[in-house]
Design an enzyme around this catalytic site. Structure first.
Site, mmCIF file in Angstrom:
data_model
loop_
_atom_site.group_PDB
_atom_site.id
_atom_site.type_symbol
_atom_site.label_atom_id
_atom_site.label_comp_id
_atom_site.label_asym_id
_atom_site.label_seq_id
_atom_site.Cartn_x
_atom_site.Cartn_y
_atom_site.Cartn_z
ATOM 1 N N THR A 1 6.900 0.038 0.714
ATOM 2 C CA THR A 1 5.764 -0.447 -0.080
ATOM 3 C C THR A 1 4.852 -1.307 0.787
ATOM 4 O OG1 THR A 1 7.128 -0.469 -2.059
ATOM 5 C CG2 THR A 1 5.090 -1.746 -2.138
ATOM 6 N N GLY A 2 5.477 -2.201 1.571
ATOM 7 C CA GLY A 2 4.686 -3.056 2.449
ATOM 8 C C GLY A 2 3.907 -2.239 3.454
ATOM 9 N N TRP B 1 3.057 0.789 3.375
ATOM 10 C CA TRP B 1 2.034 1.645 2.763
ATOM 11 C C TRP B 1 0.685 0.915 2.701
ATOM 12 C CZ3 TRP B 1 -1.078 1.188 -1.575
ATOM 13 C CH2 TRP B 1 -1.731 2.355 -1.990
ATOM 14 N N HIS B 2 0.755 -0.408 2.531
ATOM 15 C CA HIS B 2 -0.494 -1.170 2.375
ATOM 16 C C HIS B 2 -1.300 -1.284 3.651
ATOM 17 C CE1 HIS B 2 1.154 -2.302 -1.530
ATOM 18 N NE2 HIS B 2 -0.085 -2.610 -1.852
ATOM 19 N N GLY B 3 -0.672 -1.081 4.778
ATOM 20 C CA GLY B 3 -1.457 -1.150 6.003
ATOM 21 C C GLY B 3 -0.547 -1.070 7.208
#
Lengths: 420, 473
Positions: free
Chosen positions: B317-318, B320-322
């Site tokens: 998830t982390g 995926w954000h950047g």
């Protein structure tokens, strides 16, 4: 979507409000969209922000494929939207209820110096502090010592190369030096301008005469020596610097009372645009005071586009200039090279002022002290100062800068560029 | 193109929906939406539009093959091939630079990492397409027979570049045929205008405060209060900005008869970090839940395996954000608190009247520091800000700048905070209780979109000229 207009669905109060909502929202969007289509009314220049607005992009395949072409179209659309300025104005009024905006400190985000395009030249700001009770915007200056050193080296280098002429250097402190307390200055983290001027002057070679404008300005700190909505000094402030220059040179300044005085109301300068049209500033505009030289009021200039034109040294008709442009009453604004010939003096004396826009308000006072006054704006001049001085057999060379320049590498690079 | 631009609102949207109104058949309507979506996407670079079409094509073919396969093994194999191809494209475009940078600095090589343009929205549409392929494999949806219909699903400009991550199953029926009823269109205008105002007026205003107070070069000297206020404003900005995009997407969908699921549910009133993540970017959390966490075994495994599953999901998830370490850390940061709540604190699912406030305060504190991790892509900046909050940089508690930002925006900030709470739905429920006040509520709701649209356009007008970023070199 057809059944929106079914008779069954429009019955009842609730459905009426739905319909009214849809129709009114659509109408608003369409009205603004139609205004956007009025391309005849699209402005191409913003006087408030003193910049050319974004142009419609030229088509290239490269820009097309990278998407740059399209993002420019989007930018062009909003930048030249016909109602843009009144809309910004309205938004600024709305923002005045965001809180108690007594004082506002605007510091550029992202770390770089803030810049504003001023008729083509880039002025840099460390920040702006808008003080509500005095209705004054102050440019906040953060010094960079290493850049000071480069400035000192540039001026010393010029003095070396201009051996025949007498070189003067004047660095003008900022408004806050004369108005804010030292607590306020340290609160906003600004540098002490006087320390910086002292540091620079102590680094100059003996061949350079430093002009102490600060002491004169300090003695007249209660007068109207800087604008409140613009980053420049007023003609009155420039006059006291001229007195300091005369002291350094050993000549007698013309008393201020002897000049014809003109005044233009309603000046809203660079800070007004920089603050996104701050309401306090708008409600309390500056006036521009100017003093017409006695010997001649005529100046011939080579403009940025290379044309030769004549201007007034102090343009008495500047009252009709827009609110943002009244500072242009001095020497026709920023031109690469200009010349003033005072035929009432016949001793062949001459000076060239190497300046940025702070010089504009200053130059008119020199007219009655020299037969020839030349003005070079180093940001636009692409010739050689050394050649210029020897060709015109110039006696005095004055470098005049306001203090921010001494921390701005790009401008010092331009000074270096003309004395190579 | 971004939603919060005058060009999008006054040219694109007006033209697109104007033509849509003229379309008679569903096929014509879909054609209008597809063409305008492709134009919308191509606006950010026509070349990248081809990538979107290619990604969709891969998933289209993959899903068709999976659909025709009979035996489980080959269905699974084809699913893996398709999903991994999509992920490989995502990794190539989004993470190559990051991996190369770290590889170079790890081995001290004298090379420059390649710079690859990140195609906008690739994280969103890739996930949409992956969910489609897996749902076909699970036989939850039928494979779409028409390529251009799948392309319409993937590229639909409502959600293509900023979410929500819409599941194919949720819109399958509406892609083929849909009706925009009067209340739907009306709600659509409300949602759209609310989202627009949240973005153009509130989020952009918060961004100005945060950027002023958290500027990189003055971070070391910023006062404690300045940093706290800056992070606070940034937290408001994050929610208002991101949920505004979802609002606008949902609103524009409703105007033409699409019903997308909600993506945010007032996360800042959450009573635990677990609850926060049930309310924040719900379409992403549910994606990871359905396609990563549950297939890994979810919570029906041993405790160590369960913790590992959580870790994998949150690291992903982390990331995926950047493509940056701080986002990875940000994901792991939340993993720590989620695991704590599950295995150590063992919070009750619903708080009691007594625990409600302390639990919310605890959640907001965690989110505050999470927001800081999210903000600073350079860990050194995070360090300076963190130390600065406690006065560790020799900075004062308060300075002029922080004070002037606080006092000068106090009412604005109050409005932003209220916009993060369910106060408007609460008021409208209250009004509905009585027939007369219900009418008042309806009148207000009829007038609101016009006001919000005008306010937003006024705020956007000055956007083309920011004196501080316009000429920064």
């Amino acid at each position: 979507m057809k059944n929106i207009f079914n008779k069954e669905n429009t019955r009842g109060f609730e459905n009426k409000t739905h319909l009214i909502k849809i129709i009114s929202s659509t109408a608003v969007l369409c009205i603004f969209a139609v205004v956007g289509l009025l391309f005849f009314f699209r402005p191409d220049y913003s006087e408030n922000e003193k910049r050319n607005l974004t142009e419609f992009p030229k088509f290239t395949f490269e820009a097309f494929f990278s998407g740059e072409y399209f993002s420019q179209i989007s930018l062009w659309y909003s930048d030249t939207y016909p109602l843009r300025e009144p809309m910004i104005d309205a938004n600024s009024s709305i923002q005045s209820i965001y809180g108690n905006r007594e004082d506002q400190l605007i510091i550029p985000s992202g770390g770089g110096d803030a810049t504003v395009e001023n008729g083509g030249a880039v002025e840099q700001f460390g920040g702006i502090w808008i003080q509500n009770d005095t209705k004054t915007a102050y440019e906040i200056f953060y010094n960079r010592k290493s850049v000071n050193d480069r400035y000192i080296a540039a001026i010393n280098g010029a003095a070396d190369k201009l051996g025949g002429a007498h070189v003067y250097n004047m660095v003008v402190p900022l408004h806050y030096t004369y108005k804010l307390t030292s607590e306020q200055i340290s609160q906003v983290g600004a540098s002490d301008c006087v320390d910086v001027v002292d540091y620079i002057y102590s680094g100059l070679d003996d061949s350079v005469t430093a002009v102490d404008a600060h002491s004169q300005l300090m003695a007249h700190r209660d007068e109207y020596i800087y604008y409140r909505t613009d980053h420049h000094w007023t003609a009155r402030g420039a006059y006291y610097a001229y007195v300091a220059f005369c002291q350094a040179k050993g000549i007698t300044p013309t008393p201020l009372e002897e000049y014809e005085r003109v005044e233009f109301e309603g000046f809203l300068g660079t800070f007004y645009a920089q603050s996104n049209q701050n309401k306090t500033l708008k409600d309390n505009p500056d006036y521009v005071e100017a003093f017409v030289p006695k010997g001649t009021n005529l100046l011939s200039a080579v403009t940025q586009s290379g044309d030769e034109t004549e201007y007034a040294v102090v343009y008495k008709g500047a009252g009709k200039y827009s609110a943002a442009n009244k500072y242009l009453c001095f020497i026709g604004g920023d031109n690469p090279v200009s010349e003033i010939h005072n035929e009432k003096i016949n001793n062949g004396s001459s000076i060239v002022v190497i300046k940025e826009s702070y010089g504009n308000a200053f130059v008119p006072f020199l007219v009655d002290s020299y037969e020839y006054v030349y003005i070079i704006d180093y940001r636009y001049f692409d010739g050689s100062l050394v050649d210029f001085v020897s060709e015109n057999k110039i006696d005095d060379v004055l470098f005049l800068n306001y203090i921010s320049t001494t921390s701005t590498e790009s401008k010092i690079g331009q000074i270096e560029g003309i004395i190579e | 193109m971004v939603f919060s631009s005058m060009f999008f609102i006054l040219v694109f949207l007006v033209l697109c929906y104007g033509v849509y109104l003229l379309a008679k058949t569903m096929k014509q309507k879909n054609t209008v939406l597809l063409v305008s979506s492709l134009i919308f996407y191509a606006w950010g670079g026509p070349a990248l539009c081809l990538l979107l079409c290619l990604d969709t094509f891969i998933c289209y073919i993959g899903a068709r093959i999976i659909d025709t396969c009979r035996d489980r093994k080959s269905r699974l194999a084809y699913t893996w091939v398709t999903v991994l191809t999509c992920l490989a494209i995502l990794v190539l475009f989004k993470y190559t630079g990051f991996f190369a940078d770290n590889f170079i600095s790890l081995f001290g090589l004298d090379l420059t990492a390649p710079s690859i343009v990140l195609p906008i929205g690739i994280s969103f549409y890739t996930f949409q397409l992956i969910s489609y392929v897996i749902d076909v494999y699970r036989a939850e949806v039928k494979a779409q027979k028409k390529y251009w219909m799948l392309l319409l699903y993937a590229s639909l400009f409502h959600q293509c570049i900023a979410g929500p991550i819409v599941r194919y199953a949720d819109v399958e029926r509406e892609l083929e045929g849909r009706d925009a009823t009067l209340p739907d269109v009306s709600r659509g205008f409300t949602r759209f205008s609310v989202g627009l105002a949240k973005k153009a007026v509130l989020a952009n205003g918060c961004a100005a405060i945060a950027d002023t107070l958290l500027a990189g070069d003055t971070l070391g000297t910023q006062s404690s209060f300045g940093i706290i206020l800056g992070v606070f404003a940034y937290a408001l900005q994050l929610y208002l900005d991101f949920s505004a995009y979802s609002d606008m997407a949902i609103g524009m969908g409703l105007m033409v008869g699409f019903h997308y699921k909600e993506n945010f549910n007032y996360p800042y009133v959450a009573h635990s970090v677990t609850d926060f993540w049930r309310r924040w970017h719900m379409s992403l959390s549910s994606f990871f839940r359905d396609y990563v966490y549950i297939p890994l075994g979810g919570n029906r495994v041993s405790v160590p395996k369960h913790i590992l599953n959580l870790f994998i999901v949150w690291a992903l998830t982390g990331f995926w954000h950047g493509a940056s370490w701080n986002f990875l850390l940000w994901g792991i940061f939340y993993f720590v608190f989620l695991a704590l709540e599950k295995f150590v604190l063992r919070f009750k699912k619903q708080p009691t009247a007594l625990t409600r406030i302390p639990r919310t305060l605890y959640t907001l504190t965690v989110v505050f520091f999470g927001t800081m991790l999210f903000r600073f892509t350079r860990l050194s900046d995070f360090g300076r800000a963190f130390v600065g909050i406690f006065g560790g940089n020799g900075n004062t508690f308060m300075n002029m700048q922080a004070q002037s930002q606080f006092v000068g925006n106090i009412f604005f900030l109050i409005v932003c905070v209220l916009a993060c709470t369910p106060i408007v739905p609460a008021i409208s429920r209250l009004l509905e209780k009585n027939p007369l006040t219900k009418k008042v509520g309806l009148v207000i709701s009829a007038a609101a979109p016009v006001i919000l649209i005008v306010l937003s356009l006024l705020a956007l007008a000055g956007d083309s000229y920011n004196p501080f970023i316009y000429f920064q070199f």
